[in-house]
Design an enzyme around this catalytic site. Sequence first.
Site, mmCIF file in Angstrom:
data_model
loop_
_atom_site.group_PDB
_atom_site.id
_atom_site.type_symbol
_atom_site.label_atom_id
_atom_site.label_comp_id
_atom_site.label_asym_id
_atom_site.label_seq_id
_atom_site.Cartn_x
_atom_site.Cartn_y
_atom_site.Cartn_z
ATOM 1 N N ILE A 17 94.507 -1.844 147.242
ATOM 2 C CA ILE A 17 93.084 -2.196 147.341
ATOM 3 C C ILE A 17 92.895 -3.675 147.621
ATOM 4 O O ILE A 17 92.232 -4.063 148.586
ATOM 5 C CB ILE A 17 92.334 -1.788 146.060
ATOM 6 C CG1 ILE A 17 92.361 -0.273 145.876
ATOM 7 C CG2 ILE A 17 90.889 -2.279 146.126
ATOM 8 C CD1 ILE A 17 91.729 0.209 144.592
ATOM 9 N N LYS A 156 86.621 -0.250 131.584
ATOM 10 C CA LYS A 156 85.747 0.084 132.712
ATOM 11 C C LYS A 156 84.313 0.301 132.242
ATOM 12 O O LYS A 156 83.363 -0.136 132.899
ATOM 13 C CB LYS A 156 86.261 1.324 133.438
ATOM 14 C CG LYS A 156 87.627 1.167 134.101
ATOM 15 C CD LYS A 156 87.627 0.102 135.183
ATOM 16 C CE LYS A 156 88.958 0.052 135.911
ATOM 17 N NZ LYS A 156 89.039 -1.048 136.889
#
Length: 228
Positions: A17, A156
């Site tokens: 990523i 998260k």
Amino acid sequence: MPANSPIALVLGAGSNIGGHVGKAFVAKGYKLALAARSLKEEDSTPEKLHIQSDFSDPASVAKVFAKVKSHFGLPSVVVYNAAALTANAPENPLGLALEEFTRDMNINTTSAFVAAQQAVLAFSELPESASRTFIYTGNILNTTTIAPLLDLGVGKSATAHIIQSAAAAYKDKGFKFYYADQRNADGSPAYSGIDGPAHGKFYTELAEGASQGPWQQTFVKDIGYKQF
């Protein structure tokens, strides 16, 4: 590349990523700063700055921004892509060692919070024409639980709250904050299908947006944003 080219900073610049997001912004004409524990600063070039940094130490984040400002100037796009996970026994999620939980929270949330703080300071000095976009690489764990992934899910979820709050608070200033989460077309987690180039394409599109969109950006490869 023109001296006034915009600057993108990617914190957590791995080969998938982070690396592809960096390439996507370079292709859009950005100067690029990459920060990760594995990088060697001597590999920097005039248009690409490598910064070695360990985000288990939140104090390191401000130092990264200071180096970017000294070398290039103020970043108009900041991507926080660093993540850490210590798997727990599914039947005993609270058996995770405090040291491991704290280290992973530093990487997943505390350093991301500092990065968002530093981004606001930078964005405040940039003109309205600048992108002024902060993107956090998230996943489905802010909306569900996966038994062996407690500390990643806590991180998260906490950072999703930060992003949601910042998106609302700074919208009128023209600053954009996003929690990006790649999914499969049916809404399930992408898992091994996580696609670096798809992130690069999607993140540059978010940066090019004129105003704040939905803070939680669930997206599908080759489709883009899709609400689940």
